[in-house]
Motif scaffolding. Structure first.
Motif: not given
Length: 289
Positions: A182-183, A187-189, A223-225, A233-234
């Motif tokens: 979802g993240a 980010v892509a959007t 930037a937040n996304a 990821q971490v």
């Protein structure tokens, strides 16, 4: 002179009769000497002849005696040698027995109990060059399995320590992966929004307060996304590392649980007698394990 000679001959005849033919021969052959040494001749002849004869006889006797002694001594030497050999053999057996007893004390089992597994005494080259189906080769397979088992134990302990130092994930990997997907879409959007607004601002000549404000907000949202994506990821990487280590430890634990049976089967295949725990421990000592 003739009268003296006749007297001498008569005296000699009487002497011959008394002393025998040997004296006659001596007197006839050397009358002057007989006349000159008549007194000494009788004494010396008899004494020397008898003395020498007796001496020779004793010499023969001594020869026989020495021969007997030599034979006796030879027999004594053989007896002594045999005795010495028996003593040496006895000492060798005693040392062998002592060594065997000492080895039994060290191993906890006797050589008889080990049977064919005594071949574990073989040197490194023998194991290296042994056929896999030979006695030494099979013992070598057992040795390798024990070494591998100990390596598994070390690896298990090491990885267990690493896992203990890690923080267990708060969520399951699958849940984190769902959020991460979802993240990534977010980010892509937001990246598309930033790209569109930058294009609008460029068409407005590069200066439009309304577009500029909207573009600044879009960039903050992107930037937040991206930060959310990085966090997920971490989290996913840590959760996967933890899960991977847990799976590895589970596999190691299963292998370690099966290890004793595997090792015993290999040792049974190398033995010609029943293998007990004591025998197995003794073989490990012989192999330096």
């Amino acid at each position: 002179m003739k009268t003296s000679t006749l007297k001498i001959l008569r005296t000699c005849s009487l002497t011959i009769a008394l002393l025998g033919s040997a004296a006659f021969v001596t007197v006839v052959s050397v009358p002057d000497m007989a006349f000159a040494k008549s007194g000494n001749d009788g004494g010396n002849g008899g004494g020397n002849g008898n003395g020498n004869g007796g001496s020779n006889g004793k010499s023969n006797g001594n020869g026989n005696g020495n021969g007997s002694n030599a034979k006796s001594n030879d027999g004594g030497e053989k007896s002594k040698s045999k005795s010495s050999g028996s003593e040496t053999s006895s000492k060798t057996k005693s040392k062998s027995s002592t060594k065997s007893k000492r080895l039994s004390d060290e191993l906890g089992v006797s050589a008889s109990e080990l049977g064919a597994l005594n071949a574990a005494h073989a040197n490194a080259n023998a194991f290296k060059n042994a056929s896999p189906n030979s006695r030494v080769g099979r013992i070598g397979a057992y040795r390798d399995a024990v070494v591998e088992g100990r390596e598994l134990e070390a690896e298990f302990e090491e990885k267990s320590a690493v896992l203990d130092a890690m923080t267990p994930p708060a969520r399951d990997v699958s849940l984190i992966e769902t959020d991460l997907n979802g993240a990534l879409n977010d980010v892509a959007t937001k990246s598309d929004d930033v790209a569109r607004l930058e294009a609008d601002l460029a068409m407005a000549g590069g200066a439009d307060p309304s577009i500029e404000a909207e573009l600044a907000a879009a960039r903050d949202a992107l930037a937040n996304a991206e930060a959310t994506e990085r966090s997920l990821q971490v989290e996913l990487a840590e959760a996967e590392a933890y899960a991977t280590l847990e799976a590895q430890l589970a596999d190691l634990e299963a292998r370690l649980q099966a290890q004793p049976e595997l090792e015993r089967d290999l040792l049974d295949a190398a033995a010609n007698k029943p293998v007990t725990d004591a025998v197995e421990e003794a073989v490990k000592k012989l192999l330096g394990l």
